[in-house]
Structures are given as C-alpha cells and as structure tokens.
Design a protein around this motif. Structure first.
Motif, mmCIF file in Angstrom:
data_model
loop_
_atom_site.group_PDB
_atom_site.id
_atom_site.type_symbol
_atom_site.label_atom_id
_atom_site.label_comp_id
_atom_site.label_asym_id
_atom_site.label_seq_id
_atom_site.Cartn_x
_atom_site.Cartn_y
_atom_site.Cartn_z
ATOM 1 N N PRO A 1 37.970 31.720 36.297
ATOM 2 C CA PRO A 1 37.898 33.100 36.536
ATOM 3 C C PRO A 1 36.754 33.888 35.661
ATOM 4 C CG PRO A 1 40.137 32.749 36.347
ATOM 5 C CD PRO A 1 39.383 31.456 36.055
ATOM 6 N N ILE A 2 36.666 33.635 34.559
ATOM 7 C CA ILE A 2 35.671 34.221 33.746
ATOM 8 C C ILE A 2 34.183 33.617 34.086
ATOM 9 C CG2 ILE A 2 34.749 34.366 31.389
ATOM 10 C CD1 ILE A 2 37.354 33.793 30.145
ATOM 11 N N VAL B 1 30.585 42.818 30.683
ATOM 12 C CA VAL B 1 31.660 43.124 31.455
ATOM 13 C C VAL B 1 32.414 42.681 32.200
ATOM 14 C CG1 VAL B 1 32.197 45.266 32.591
ATOM 15 C CG2 VAL B 1 30.631 45.648 30.788
ATOM 16 N N ALA B 2 31.630 41.676 33.173
ATOM 17 C CA ALA B 2 32.095 40.934 34.116
ATOM 18 C C ALA B 2 33.391 39.832 33.476
ATOM 19 C CB ALA B 2 31.350 40.369 34.776
ATOM 20 N N ALA B 3 32.716 39.240 32.329
ATOM 21 C CA ALA B 3 33.539 38.271 31.737
ATOM 22 C C ALA B 3 34.839 38.785 31.043
ATOM 23 C CB ALA B 3 32.739 37.649 30.579
ATOM 24 N N ALA B 4 34.890 40.172 30.596
ATOM 25 C CA ALA B 4 36.009 40.786 30.136
ATOM 26 C C ALA B 4 36.969 41.104 31.211
ATOM 27 C CB ALA B 4 35.543 41.868 29.380
ATOM 28 N N ILE B 5 36.368 41.302 32.302
ATOM 29 C CA ILE B 5 37.373 41.483 33.645
ATOM 30 C C ILE B 5 37.923 40.246 34.052
ATOM 31 C CG2 ILE B 5 37.472 42.139 35.970
ATOM 32 C CD1 ILE B 5 35.158 44.126 35.384
ATOM 33 N N GLY B 6 37.024 39.323 34.185
ATOM 34 C CA GLY B 6 37.618 37.860 34.548
ATOM 35 C C GLY B 6 38.717 37.393 33.517
ATOM 36 N N GLY B 7 38.566 37.662 32.280
ATOM 37 C CA GLY B 7 39.349 37.138 31.124
ATOM 38 C C GLY B 7 40.650 37.888 30.898
ATOM 39 N N LEU B 8 40.985 38.955 31.632
ATOM 40 C CA LEU B 8 41.993 39.956 31.604
ATOM 41 C C LEU B 8 43.433 38.967 31.538
ATOM 42 C CD1 LEU B 8 43.444 42.772 31.387
ATOM 43 C CD2 LEU B 8 43.234 42.993 33.873
ATOM 44 N N VAL C 1 53.221 42.146 40.827
ATOM 45 C CA VAL C 1 53.572 40.742 40.822
ATOM 46 C C VAL C 1 53.750 39.981 39.518
ATOM 47 C CG1 VAL C 1 51.688 39.925 41.855
ATOM 48 C CG2 VAL C 1 53.934 38.811 42.178
ATOM 49 N N SER C 2 54.696 39.547 39.393
ATOM 50 C CA SER C 2 54.701 38.716 38.069
ATOM 51 C C SER C 2 54.075 37.215 38.340
ATOM 52 C CB SER C 2 55.972 38.512 37.414
ATOM 53 O OG SER C 2 56.667 39.778 36.788
ATOM 54 N N GLN C 3 52.808 37.342 38.660
ATOM 55 C CA GLN C 3 52.106 36.069 39.209
ATOM 56 C C GLN C 3 50.665 36.245 38.596
ATOM 57 O OE1 GLN C 3 52.526 32.762 39.568
ATOM 58 N NE2 GLN C 3 53.413 32.883 41.625
ATOM 59 N N ALA C 4 50.469 35.898 37.252
ATOM 60 C CA ALA C 4 48.915 36.156 36.784
ATOM 61 C C ALA C 4 47.927 35.544 37.471
ATOM 62 C CB ALA C 4 48.975 35.736 35.386
#
Length: 452
Positions: free
Chosen positions: A156-157, A173-180, A204-207
C-alpha cells in the motif's frame, strides 16, 4: 526500446524532418509534428508501441511511454529540437487511457521489487512442498520468508508513492496515507475485538480492506486534486502546509467514513450471499467467483472468503471455493502469455513471460496489474477465462480436500481424492481456463490492431 521500434515511430511520424520538436515529461516522450497529413498510419504495431496520437485542429503530436528516455535521447542525438517549456496544449487523444491502464501505470515501476519477491516466495514454496522441516523451522528460513513477504506487506505504501509520482503530487504525504493501516494503534483498533465507529459512522474491522490497491490509488488521486486546488488559492505563507493539513484533517477521514459503511455492509452480507449461492446454485456460484475473483482482489474483498473456506473444510471436509483462486490465477497467466506473444516490445514481452510464470505459481499481481490491465482485451479475457474454468469446476464438482491458500500449481496435490477423478477434473478445468483466456486475448488484441 530497440532500433526497429524507433524506426517504426519515425515512420508513423512521417520522418525526422516532420518532427517540429520533442519533449520528455513524466516518463513520456512527446513528438510534435509539422504536418499531420504526412503521418503513416499503416504502421501495424502502433498499439503495441504504446503510442497515443493527439489531434486538435492542425496541431498533432505522438506521445510514447519512454521511462528510460531512450527515444528522447535518440531523437536529440539526431538533431530534433527540444521543446522549450510546456508547449503542449490541451489535446484530444484518439485512445483515452482507462482506469485500468492508469492502475497498470502505477504498478509498472514496482515490478522489479514485486517480481523479485515473487520468485523468492516461489523458491520457499518449493522447499515447503518437499517438507524440509529442519530448514523450514530454522531462523534462516523465517528471515528469507520475511524478506519475500515484506514487499507485499508494504505494497500500500509503494502504491501510494507510485500514484503520487504519476500525478505529480507529494509522495511523502501519499506514503503517510498508504501507511495509515500499519500504525500499531490503528491495527489494534481494527483487529475485530470490538465494534469501531468514527464520528458515529461504523468502520469495518478489516484493515486489509482499506489497504487494497484501488482504494489507495483513488485516495491519492483525490489528494492530488485537493493539493492543486488548495495551492492555487492559499496565501503564500500557507503554501506547502495547508494542502497536507486539509488532506489529513478532511480527506482521509472522509475516505474512512465512505469505505467504513461499505466494508461493514460487505462484512454482513457477502458471506450470506456466497453461502446461499453455493447451496441453491453451486455451479453458478463457482462460475461467478471464477469470473470476479480478480476484481475482488483489486478491491480487497477476497479476504472475506477465507472464513467461508475454513468453515467448508471443517463441516464438509472439502472446499468448493478454494479451487476458484487457482482458476483465476491461471486465467491471468493465460492472458499474460498471449499479451506477451502479441507484443513487439522486448522489455514488455520479458515482463509478460515472467508474470505468466509467477501467476501460475501463486503470485498473479505482476500479470494482473502490469500486463493485463494495460489492455482491456487482456483483462476482460482473463475474467472470461476464470468464468470458463469456474463453470468447468462447478459442473464437475471439483473440490480441495485440504486448506491451501497460495493459488499455486504447486498445490495440485490438494485435489487428490482417493477413489475419484477429482484431480483429473481439476487439471481439465485449469487447462480450459488457461486456453480460453489466452486464445481470447490473442484474438482480441489482433482484432484491435487491425482497427488502428
């Protein structure tokens, strides 16, 4: 890119003397032409060259994906003038890039890492197949396994960074969003131990659902648009700060509030729908799952099938859904092979052939994202191939008698059942899936080429 392809592009452009100037930007080389009537559209491999022809009135240009700048450097060496500044006007393309093509563009730069990790995982899977328990239990094996899994864990990152690069947005900023979803407290919150709500909205509890590639790409796309708008209207003192702030403060929570209820609804209804179809119309259910399993992977929905598969094996002693994964992967492999055979680009053919092998051995991402999505004919043919194989599996009640999960041909022993032809039926279905997707892809790409 080889000399023959450069020669073909020059022929398409009407010769070097018809090129007014050349510009390279974001891995794309654009040739602006003097006279569009001198173009030679009879060049047979325009589609395989990846050339986009843009025409607006008397203005005409040819854009070509040139990640290594080889075409650009060659034209510069031939004396073609370099464009000064951004001279390319808004133009109409004769072939618009679809969302599938953009997703493929995002994944292309990630392929060296993904393919390298895929080959390592395949080697480890072969070792596991031979049941080398002493090696499998060693710390060395676990470290190698972690190395192979790390690329997919951080995907995702990587996808977020690649998307931001394509959109000329802030990659950090994109990397921070992808790593949430990798943040420990967020992971613990979505572990499923309790219901999660954000500002009253159920989440939903599905990261892993939120980390699916399509949602990451769409979020970064929205963030890049917000960044451009905010940067235009924000005072100088807030430039570079206000856009990331609004992205984190408004956009990311908004995405969670949109995807949260969607994921909750899927969590509540998808298992019931699949169970109902399996009970009432098992043949239709397996055929549909074979067709849409690749789409479910893109959206992160395939993880919801795992509890159903485990329940099948515990209750019945076998699973009808688990074989669908292998059917879908084999279909992607067939389409990838046919796409590679149709391509004239040496590097793309090499990628397609490697992707075919990894898809057959349980890693379909290179075939699906980097090869088949570049041509809608390939991707749709892969879905149809999955449906054909699923139909065959459904008609012959092919089942897996043990829990696997990698979707690899190495898991063929899972279909061995004493006193039945289950293994033979599985092989027939896989051959049908591979052949249908491959033949359809080869035919449809050839048909597209004739209409260039």
């Amino acid at each position: 890119m080889n000399d023959k392809q450069i020669e073909a592009l020059l022929k398409l452009a009407g010769g070097k003397e018809n090129i007014r100037h050349v510009q390279h930007d974001m891995d794309t080389t654009t040739l602006t032409l003097r006279d569009r009537t001198r173009m030679d559209l009879s060049v047979s491999d325009v589609l395989d060259l990846g050339a986009d022809i843009r025409i607006t009135g008397d203005y005409c240009s040819i854009a070509y994906e040139d990640e290594s700048s080889q075409l650009y450097n060659t034209l510069q060496g031939m004396g073609v003038r370099k464009a000064e500044g951004d001279v390319l006007p808004a133009t109409r393309r004769t072939r618009k890039k679809s969302l599938l093509y953009f997703i493929s563009d995002v994944f292309r730069p990630l392929m060296p890492a993904i393919l390298g990790a895929a080959v390592l995982k395949i080697v480890l899977a072969v070792i596991t197949l031979f049941n080398e328990s002493s090696l499998m239990d060693s710390q060395t094996f676990l470290i190698f396994k972690s190395i192979g899994d790390s690329v997919y864990y951080l995907l995702p990152i990587l996808v977020a960074i690649s998307t931001a690069y394509r959109l000329k947005s802030n990659i950090y900023v994109a990397a921070a969003i992808g790593g949430l979803m990798f943040y420990p407290q967020m992971t613990a919150l979505l572990s499923g131990e309790e219901d999660v709500h954000f500002m009253g909205v159920p989440i939903v509890s599905q990261a892993i659902f939120f980390s699916a590639s399509i949602w990451v790409i769409l979020t970064i796309y929205a963030a890049s648009y917000l960044d451009k708008v905010v940067e235009q209207i924000s005072p100088r003192v807030f430039k570079g700060i206000l856009a990331p702030l609004l992205t984190f403060l408004i956009l990311v929570p908004l995405v969670l509030m949109i995807l949260g209820p969607i994921g909750t609804w899927i969590d509540q209804h998808l298992p019931d729908v699949v169970d109902s179809l399996l009970n009432d119309a098992p043949i239709v259910a397996i055929m549909l799952l074979g067709a849409v399993y690749s789409l479910m992977m893109i959206a992160g929905l395939h993880y919801w099938l795992l509890p159903i598969i485990i329940n099948e094996i515990m209750v019945n002693g076998f699973s009808l859904i688990l074989p669908v994964m292998l059917v879908a992967f084999v279909a992607q492999a067939g389409a990838s092979l046919a796409t590679g055979l149709r391509s004239k680009q040496r590097e793309f053919r090499k990628l397609a052939f490697w992707a075919t092998g990894t898809a057959l051995l349980g890693t379909p991402e290179p075939a699906m994202y980097a090869v088949n999505m570049r041509k809608r004919a390939s991707f749709y043919s892969a879905l149809l191939g999955g449906a054909a194989g699923g139909l065959c599996f459904g008609l012959m009640s092919v089942k897996a008698v043990a829990l696997g999960g990698s979707g690899s041909l190495l898991e063929i022993p899972l279909f061995m059942e004493e006193g039945s032809l289950n293994l033979l039926h599985a092989c027939v279905g896989l051959i049908i899936s591979f052949c249908v997707s491959g033949v359809l892809t080869y035919w449809m790409i050839g048909k597209e080429r004739k209409h260039v």
